[in-house]
Design an enzyme around this catalytic site. Structure first.
Site, mmCIF file in Angstrom:
data_model
loop_
_atom_site.group_PDB
_atom_site.id
_atom_site.type_symbol
_atom_site.label_atom_id
_atom_site.label_comp_id
_atom_site.label_asym_id
_atom_site.label_seq_id
_atom_site.Cartn_x
_atom_site.Cartn_y
_atom_site.Cartn_z
ATOM 1 N N GLN A 160 76.174 29.858 58.080
ATOM 2 C CA GLN A 160 75.101 30.127 57.122
ATOM 3 C C GLN A 160 74.057 31.003 57.797
ATOM 4 O O GLN A 160 73.800 30.856 59.007
ATOM 5 C CB GLN A 160 74.488 28.795 56.660
ATOM 6 N N SER A 161 73.480 31.932 57.045
ATOM 7 C CA SER A 161 72.439 32.817 57.557
ATOM 8 C C SER A 161 72.979 33.645 58.735
ATOM 9 O O SER A 161 73.970 34.343 58.571
ATOM 10 C CB SER A 161 71.215 31.990 57.956
ATOM 11 N N ALA A 162 72.344 33.527 59.906
ATOM 12 C CA ALA A 162 72.888 34.258 61.057
ATOM 13 C C ALA A 162 74.316 33.798 61.331
ATOM 14 O O ALA A 162 75.151 34.582 61.781
ATOM 15 C CB ALA A 162 72.014 34.039 62.286
ATOM 16 N N HIS A 191 66.521 30.275 50.745
ATOM 17 C CA HIS A 191 67.481 30.446 51.829
ATOM 18 C C HIS A 191 67.712 29.111 52.540
ATOM 19 O O HIS A 191 66.756 28.496 53.015
ATOM 20 C CB HIS A 191 66.900 31.473 52.805
#
Ligand SMILES: *[C@@H]1O[C@H](CO)[C@@H](O)[C@H](O)[C@H]1NC(C)=O
Ligand SMILES: *[C@@H]1O[C@H](CO)[C@@H](O)[C@H](O)[C@H]1NC(C)=O
Length: 518
Positions: free
Chosen positions: A191-193, A419
């Site tokens: 997730q994300s990075a 997010h």
């Protein structure tokens, strides 16, 4: 607006399918280089914590008790500056044109060494009916994992954090069968990075990784930052910052000098250097290294240099607000200039023009309702949020387009849908109090679809208790996505068309990938 804990962007999970360990409650697994003893969890699963996947433990005699969470790798916060230190030629964006009205920079976080695990996989293993083994890996972050530049290339490892991940995936190939897993059925998730990292593995080795390290990939809010060649101006400037602040600038071998710096000092330098980045962006990240990563992600996707895998993606309704500061008021041109410091001045106006339509009354209303929490700085907030679609949402569509019709697209919309808000629905302990919408059917449907994809390569496994309509694959000809939302008291899950206006903006960002560096 800061997330209290950005930790959830760090870990990178691997779901290795299949068959739970039948057997003793405290099984011992011999990995050849060490023996580890697992222990039962409250849910009746077996945990092995702190397994070393690179260098063996120093005391290799006897059996290692795998019952303690290891320390967490030191991480870097995101940038906090009102402008990018790497933008040199932008005449438009001088500090006097930045309205710094009340712009407050929070102090750099000192608590980067959060102890204990961030993700606890007990719930998803249970949800998988014991059909999944979850491997959570740690890898070097920030300065430790992503310092780049010529000197690092010469004397060290570029993209060390990605190499750690690759090494862990090789570990899974070699050892997961000893835990009852199938190395031929590996799903990577992040997730994300971490989602950005999954993207890196999809394009790794020019799309020719052999042998294959995974069969399925799930990308949640994948982050595609500008990714420069390791020896370009910006990575070299970051390297200079780091060596200057550690008094290694005049050392004959700067990297060797850095290796001798006390780790506490290095972490402080990491936090300081990370904070000079433009607000909400990350100073340390993957580079184009020429071997494992041969091209920036979007360029690699355009050339279809992709490792073969089934792909499922999820983005959230509001990806941007955690990374923007409504006290920082920039017009669109300025904002793009700061976000993408190599974006040419001459192109800023036409880039910004793609956002003028957002001023329509309808869209304002939609945004006010869906995103804006306070009136102050509304316009900048709206604009910033939308620009961030360039970093989180659009690269996901680029990936889907490059896959033809092999990918699925999900849209997580349960308010606040910021997010990371989706993560608590499958890692409940990642958020204090667990997920806000505790409807078991919703969780079975959302988390269940991701798990079923991992185990059966399709989210449509007709899971008991699931409300999922048949989830079609996303293609240019059939741009359908699954929206996971709620009404006041029940789940609202349906198939919708991808928003045409967003598609158009995303296509624009695709055409300027050489300028953004993505
Ligand atoms: C910045 O301004 C100077 C002088 O006004 C001009 O010569 C130069 O071309 C500008 N640079 C860019 C990149 O726009
Ligand atoms: C999700 O539901 C909320 C509340 O009903 C609504 O405001 C929002 O627009 C919905 N999002 C999507 C993408 O349908």
């Amino acid at each position: 607006m800061l997330a209290s804990k950005p930790l959830q962007m760090l870990l990178f999970g691997i779901l290795g399918a299949i068959s739970a360990l039948a057997a003793p409650t405290k099984p011992v697994v011999n990995l050849g280089y060490a023996q580890y003893q697992g222990f039962p969890t409250a849910q009746g699963n077996i945990d092995f914590l702190g397994i070393r996947y690179a260098a063996p433990p120093t005391a290799v005699d006897g059996i290692q008790l795998a019952d303690k969470q290891p320390n967490i790798c030191p991480q870097a916060w995101f940038g906090l500056s009102p402008s990018s230190p790497w933008r040199t030629s932008a005449n438009k964006t001088t500090s006097s044109s930045l309205a710094k009205r009340g712009f407050e920079v929070p102090p750099p976080s000192e608590d980067c060494f959060a102890p204990g695990g961030v993700y606890d996989a007990d719930e998803i293993v249970k949800l998988s009916n014991d059909n999944a083994i979850v491997v959570l890996i740690q890898y070097r972050l920030g300065l430790h994992g992503f310092l780049a530049g010529k000197e690092v290339k010469k004397d060290g490892a570029l993209n060390a954090g990605l190499l750690d991940q690759q090494f862990a995936l090789q570990w899974v190939q070699k050892h997961i069968s000893k835990f009852g897993g199938d190395p031929g059925r590996v799903t990577i998730w992040g997730q994300s990075a971490g989602g950005g990292a999954v993207l890196q593995h999809l394009i790794a080795n020019g799309g020719q990784t052999k042998p294959a390290l995974f069969q399925n990939a799930i990308l949640s809010s994948a982050y595609a930052a500008p990714q420069y060649r390791y020896d370009e101006r910006i990575p070299e400037a970051v390297f200079s910052e780091v060596v200057t602040r550690t008094s290694c600038a005049s050392a004959r071998n700067k990297l060797q000098c850095l290796r001798n710096v006390d780790s506490k000092v290095l972490s402080e330098v990491q936090a300081a250097v990370a904070s000079i980045g433009f607000y909400g962006t990350f100073v340390f990240g993957p580079v184009v290294d020429g071997t494992v990563i041969q091209d920036a992600p979007l360029r690699a996707l355009h050339q279809k240099k992709i490792n073969k895998a089934n792909v499922l993606t999820v983005t959230n309704s509001d990806e941007g607000s955690l990374f923007t500061n409504s006290d920082l008021v920039l017009d669109s041109e300025d904002y793009i200039a700061q976000l993408f410091p190599t974006f040419p001045n001459g192109q800023l106006k036409s880039a910004a023009a793609h956002y003028t339509g957002l001023g329509s009354k309808t869209e304002q209303a939609t945004l006010i309702m869906g995103e804006c929490k306070g009136a102050f700085g509304f316009w900048s907030h709206v604009r910033l949020t939308y620009h961030l679609t360039a970093l989180y949402v659009c690269p996901t569509y680029t990936l889907l387009r490059s896959l033809g019709n092999r990918g699925y697209k999900g849209h997580f919309a349960v308010p606040p849908a910021t997010h990371g808000a989706d993560v608590a629905y499958y890692f409940p302990s990642s958020l204090e109090g667990g997920p806000p919408f505790k409807d078991p059917q919703f969780i079975a449907t959302f988390a269940g679809a991701l798990l079923d994809f991992a185990v059966t390569q399709s989210p449509n496994a007709a899971r008991q208790g699931s409300l999922l309509p048949a989830w079609p694959r996303w293609s240019e000809a059939n741009r359908k996505e699954m929206v996971f939302n709620r009404t006041d008291d029940s789940p609202a899950i349906s198939i919708v068309d991808s928003l045409p206006a967003l598609q158009e903006r995303c296509r624009y960002w695709d055409t300027v990938a050489q300028f953004t560096g993505q």
